[in-house]
Design an enzyme around this catalytic site. Structure first.
Site, PDB file in Angstrom:
ATOM      1  CD  GLU A  39      -2.547   1.713   0.323  1.00 15.15           C
ATOM      2  OE1 GLU A  39      -3.466   0.968  -0.048  1.00 15.15           O
ATOM      3  OE2 GLU A  39      -2.280   2.813  -0.240  1.00 15.15           O
ATOM      4  CB  ALA A 120       3.542  -2.497  -6.000  1.00 11.81           C
ATOM      5  NE  ARG A 275     -12.753   7.095  -8.030  1.00 13.78           N
ATOM      6  CZ  ARG A 275     -12.072   7.895  -7.223  1.00 13.78           C
ATOM      7  NH1 ARG A 275     -12.559   9.068  -6.882  1.00 13.78           N
ATOM      8  NH2 ARG A 275     -10.909   7.517  -6.732  1.00 13.78           N
ATOM      9  CG  HIS A 447     -47.194  -2.394  11.859  1.00 18.67           C
ATOM     10  ND1 HIS A 447     -47.363  -1.635  10.714  1.00 18.67           N
ATOM     11  CD2 HIS A 447     -47.912  -1.769  12.842  1.00 18.67           C
ATOM     12  CE1 HIS A 447     -48.162  -0.615  10.978  1.00 18.67           C
ATOM     13  NE2 HIS A 447     -48.501  -0.668  12.266  1.00 18.67           N
TER      14      HIS A 447
HETATM   15  P1  NAI Z   1     -20.351   9.632 -12.457  1.00 16.84           P
HETATM   16  O1  NAI Z   1     -19.981   8.838 -13.628  1.00 16.84           O
HETATM   17  O2  NAI Z   1     -21.338   9.082 -11.484  1.00 16.84           O
HETATM   18  O3  NAI Z   1     -20.957  11.024 -12.940  1.00 16.84           O
HETATM   19  C1  NAI Z   1     -20.236  11.921 -13.721  1.00 16.84           C
HETATM   20  C2  NAI Z   1     -21.207  12.932 -14.291  1.00 16.84           C
HETATM   21  O4  NAI Z   1     -20.429  13.962 -14.874  1.00 16.84           O
HETATM   22  C3  NAI Z   1     -22.103  12.380 -15.382  1.00 16.84           C
HETATM   23  O5  NAI Z   1     -23.427  12.788 -15.142  1.00 16.84           O
HETATM   24  C4  NAI Z   1     -21.525  13.004 -16.654  1.00 16.84           C
HETATM   25  O6  NAI Z   1     -22.512  13.225 -17.643  1.00 16.84           O
HETATM   26  C5  NAI Z   1     -20.974  14.312 -16.135  1.00 16.84           C
HETATM   27  N1  NAI Z   1     -19.898  14.895 -16.936  1.00 16.84           N
HETATM   28  C6  NAI Z   1     -18.851  14.259 -17.516  1.00 16.84           C
HETATM   29  N2  NAI Z   1     -18.025  15.153 -18.117  1.00 16.84           N
HETATM   30  C7  NAI Z   1     -18.541  16.386 -17.876  1.00 16.84           C
HETATM   31  C8  NAI Z   1     -18.150  17.716 -18.195  1.00 16.84           C
HETATM   32  N3  NAI Z   1     -17.004  17.947 -18.865  1.00 16.84           N
HETATM   33  N4  NAI Z   1     -18.917  18.740 -17.785  1.00 16.84           N
HETATM   34  C9  NAI Z   1     -20.066  18.501 -17.086  1.00 16.84           C
HETATM   35  N5  NAI Z   1     -20.484  17.261 -16.751  1.00 16.84           N
HETATM   36  C10 NAI Z   1     -19.742  16.211 -17.125  1.00 16.84           C
HETATM   37  O7  NAI Z   1     -18.970  10.035 -11.767  1.00 16.84           O
HETATM   38  P2  NAI Z   1     -18.636  10.562 -10.296  1.00 16.84           P
HETATM   39  O8  NAI Z   1     -19.803  11.232  -9.687  1.00 16.84           O
HETATM   40  O9  NAI Z   1     -17.372  11.295 -10.442  1.00 16.84           O
HETATM   41  O10 NAI Z   1     -18.368   9.235  -9.500  1.00 16.84           O
HETATM   42  C11 NAI Z   1     -17.362   8.334  -9.956  1.00 16.84           C
HETATM   43  C12 NAI Z   1     -17.724   6.922  -9.610  1.00 16.84           C
HETATM   44  O11 NAI Z   1     -17.545   6.708  -8.230  1.00 16.84           O
HETATM   45  C13 NAI Z   1     -19.185   6.579  -9.885  1.00 16.84           C
HETATM   46  O12 NAI Z   1     -19.388   6.130 -11.191  1.00 16.84           O
HETATM   47  C14 NAI Z   1     -19.453   5.496  -8.891  1.00 16.84           C
HETATM   48  O13 NAI Z   1     -19.119   4.279  -9.475  1.00 16.84           O
HETATM   49  C15 NAI Z   1     -18.493   5.807  -7.760  1.00 16.84           C
HETATM   50  N6  NAI Z   1     -19.231   6.381  -6.634  1.00 16.84           N
HETATM   51  C16 NAI Z   1     -20.182   5.611  -6.027  1.00 16.84           C
HETATM   52  C17 NAI Z   1     -20.888   6.110  -4.977  1.00 16.84           C
HETATM   53  C18 NAI Z   1     -21.911   5.247  -4.333  1.00 16.84           C
HETATM   54  O14 NAI Z   1     -21.936   4.056  -4.596  1.00 16.84           O
HETATM   55  N7  NAI Z   1     -22.792   5.774  -3.498  1.00 16.84           N
HETATM   56  C19 NAI Z   1     -20.670   7.451  -4.455  1.00 16.84           C
HETATM   57  C20 NAI Z   1     -19.663   8.177  -5.177  1.00 16.84           C
HETATM   58  C21 NAI Z   1     -18.980   7.645  -6.221  1.00 16.84           C
END
Ligand code: NAI
Length: 468
Positions: A39, A120, A275, A447
Site C-alpha cells: 500500500e 509497487a 474516475r 410493523h
Molecule cells: P459519475 O460517472 O457518477 O458522474 C459523472 C457525471 O459527470 C455524469 O453525469 C456526466 O454526464 C458528467 N460529466 C462528464 N463530463 C462532464 C463535463 N465535462 N462537464 C459537465 N459534466 C460532465 O462520476 P462521479 O460522480 O465522479 O463518480 C465516480 C464513480 O464513483 C461513480 O461512477 C461510482 O461508481 C463511484 N461512486 C459511487 C458512490 C456510491 O456508490 N454511493 C458514491 C460516489 C462515487
C-alpha cells in the site's frame, strides 16, 4: 524494509488496501494463504475509507442531523440554538475515517497479514519492485491480486489546485463554502450537493448532458432531483464546463449553455465527472497483462488476468466502480487462488446514491429485463402509504419490484426513499435466492417499519394490496 539486491520471497501479494484489496487479503488469509499487502498510502483502507464512501457518509449524516435539528419545530423541539461549527464537522469526519482505517490495521494483524508501505511496480510475471521510503526492494510472489482502484478524472481548464478541487478536496474543505459549483451531476456531484445544501451552502450543479443521475430511471430521479431543488440546489443541464480561474478569494467558472458563454464566481469548484482506473505506472506492460481501450484490465469470471496467477479486481476491471463490487470480486479471487471454483455473478448487484431521499437499486430495471429478453411486470408501492415513513417525515418515494410474468420471480427492484440503502438488501437476497413475489408477501415484516413497503409492494404484484 530494504535488504539490498536480494529478492524477498512472498506467497500471495495484494496491491492496494481499499475495499477490494483488504477484503481479498483477509479472505485469502482465512483460506490459509500467507498474505502481504503493498500500500503506497500511509493509511490503509483505500479511497473508500480514507477519502470516499466513509467520509462522505459521515458528512451526509452530519448534514442530516443539522437539518433535523433545524426543522424539528413541528415535533415540539425548539431549534432556537442550533449552530454549525465547521471545524468540528470536519473533526467528526476525520475521526470516523481514523476509526475505520484503524479497523483495517486490526484485521490485518488478526489475520497475520504483512503490510509493505510503498509503490509497487511489476518487474516480471513472478516479481515486483516496491519503492519504499528508504529505497526499492524486489519481492517475488506466487499469486498476485491487483486492486489499485481509481482516481478522479481531471478535465481541461480545471487543473486541481487551490479552489479547483476533486471530491477529496470537497470532503476536506477547511471553510464551509457559501457558494459552490459542482461539475458533473453523477454519484459524487449529487451526493455532495445534497450534503452541502443541507449545511446551507448554495450549490450549482453543472451537468454536461441533459439529465443528472442518468444511471437511474426518470421517475426515481424525479423525486431526488425535486428534493435537491427544494433545498436550493441549482441544476444546470447541457452545461459545458470550459475553465476555472482561481482569483485567490474565489474562483470564476466559465461554461457554455445553448452556445452562450456564462460565468459564475463562487468559493470553490469541484470536478466530479467520473474516475479513471489506476492501471498506468504499475508495470502491466512489463508482464503483458491485457487491458481494454479504457485501460481496464481484462479478467475472467474468477478475476484472473491473461497471466494465470495474476488477478485484478475492483475499479480496474469492467463494471461499476463500487466498493461492494470490489470486495465481492476480492473474495472470489482469493477463493480462486485457494483452488475453489467460485465465479462472479453480478445478477443481484446493488447500487446506492446517497441523496435525499436515498436511491437504491438491485438487479434489473424493466427496460434492462426486456433487453435481456425477459417477459417482466412491475409493481410500485409508495412510502406515503407506510406509517413508519410518514412518522419519519419521509413520505416521498416508492418501492418497485420487477418480476417475471410466468413465475413471478423477482429479478430487480428500485427503491427511492428513506433508508433505501438498507432496504435494498432484502431484495438483493430475494434475487440471489430466486424468491418470488409471493415469498416476499408471505414473509412477516415487522410493523411499523419501512420494510413493510416491500411486503406491501409484493401484495400489489399479486393483485391483492392491503394498504393502498
Ligand atoms: P459519475 O460517472 O457518477 O458522474 C459523472 C457525471 O459527470 C455524469 O453525469 C456526466 O454526464 C458528467 N460529466 C462528464 N463530463 C462532464 C463535463 N465535462 N462537464 C459537465 N459534466 C460532465 O462520476 P462521479 O460522480 O465522479 O463518480 C465516480 C464513480 O464513483 C461513480 O461512477 C461510482 O461508481 C463511484 N461512486 C459511487 C458512490 C456510491 O456508490 N454511493 C458514491 C460516489 C462515487
Amino acid at each position: 524494509m530494504v535488504v539490498g539486491d536480494f529478492p524477498i520471497d512472498l506467497d500471495t501479494v495484494v496491491i492496494g488496501s481499499g475495499p477490494g484489496g483488504y477484503v481479498a487479503a483477509v479472505h485469502a488469509a482465512e483460506l490459509g494463504q500467507k498474505v502481504t499487502v503493498v500500500e503506497e498510502n500511509a493509511k490503509l483502507g483505500g479511497v473508500c475509507l480514507r477519502v470516499g464512501c466513509i467520509p462522505s457518509k459521515a458528512l451526509i449524516q452530519v448534514s442530516h442531523d443539522y437539518q433535523t435539528a433545524l426543522n424539528s419545530g413541528s415535533e415540539g423541539i425548539s431549534s432556537a440554538k442550533v449552530d454549525l461549527d465547521w471545524s468540528k464537522v470536519q473533526g467528526y469526519r476525520a475521526s470516523v475515517v481514523q476509526r475505520m482505517t484503524n479497523g483495517v490495521s486490526y484485521l490485518f494483524k488478526k489475520n497475520k497479514i504483512d503490510v509493505l508501505h510503498g509503490k509497487a511496480f511489476l518487474k516480471d510475471k513472478n516479481s515486483l519492485r516496491v519503492m519504499h521510503e528508504d529505497g526499492a526492494q524486489t519481492y517475488t510472489f506466487k499469486n498476485l491480486i491487483i486492486a489499485t482502484g481509481s482516481h478522479p478524472i481531471e478535465i481541461p481548464g480545471f487543473k486541481f489546485n487551490g479552489r479547483v478541487i476533486d471530491s477529496t478536496g470537497l470532503l476536506e474543505l477547511k471553510d464551509q463554502p457559501k457558494e459552490l459549483v459542482i461539475i458533473g451531476g453523477g454519484y459524487i456531484g449529487c451526493e455532495l450537493a445534497s450534503a452541502y445544501a443541507n449545511f446551507g451552502t448554495h450549490v450549482t450543479i453543472l451537468e454536461g448532458t441533459d439529465a443528472i443521475m442518468r444511471n437511474y430511471e426518470k421517475d426515481v430521479v424525479k423525486i431526488a432531483q425535486g428534493n435537491l431543488e427544494k433545498r436550493g440546489v441549482t441544476i444546470v443541464t447541457n452545461a459545458m464546463a470550459k475553465s476555472a480561474t482561481d482569483n485567490g478569494d474565489n474562483v470564476t467558472v466559465t461554461y457554455t449553455l445553448d452556445g452562450k458563454e456564462q460565468t459564475l464566481t463562487v468559493d470553490d469548484v469541484c470536478v466530479a465527472v467520473g474516475r479513471k482506473p489506476n492501471t498506468k505506472e504499475i508495470g502491466l506492460e512489463q508482464v503483458g497483462i491485457q487491458t481494454d481501450d479504457r485501460g481496464l484490465i481484462k479478467v475472467d469470471a474468477q478475476g484472473r488476468t491473461n497471466i494465470d496467477h495474476i488477478y485484478a479486481i475492483g475499479d480496474i476491471v469492467a463494471g461499476a466502480a463500487l466498493a461492494h463490487k470490489a470486495s465481492y470480486e476480492g473474495k472470489v479471487a482469493a477463493e480462486a487462488i485457494a483452488g475453489q471454483k467460485s465465479v462472479v455473478d453480478y445478477r443481484a448487484m446493488p447500487a446506492v446514491c446517497y441523496v435525499d431521499p436515498e436511491i437504491a437499486t438491485t438487479g434489473l430495471t424493466v427496460a434492462q429485463a426486456k433487453d435481456q429478453g425477459l417477459d417482466v411486470k412491475s409493481a410500485k408501492f409508495p412510502f406515503s402509504a407506510n406509517g413508519r415513513a410518514v412518522s419519519m417525515h419521509s413520505p416521498d418515494g416508492f418501492v418497485r419490484l420487477v418480476y417475471t410474468k410466468d413465475q413471478e420471480q423477482v429479478v430487480g427492484a428500485q427503491i427511492v426513499g428513506a433508508d433505501a440503502s438498507d432496504l435494498i438488501s432484502e431484495l438483493t437476497l430475494a434475487i440471489e435466492s430466486g424468491a418470488t413475489v409471493e415469498d416476499i408477501a408471505l414473509t412477516i415484516h415487522p410493523h411499523p417499519s419501512l420494510s413493510e413497503a416491500i411486503m406491501d409492494d409484493a401484495d400489489v404484484a399479486l393483485g391483492m394490496p392491503t394498504n393502498i
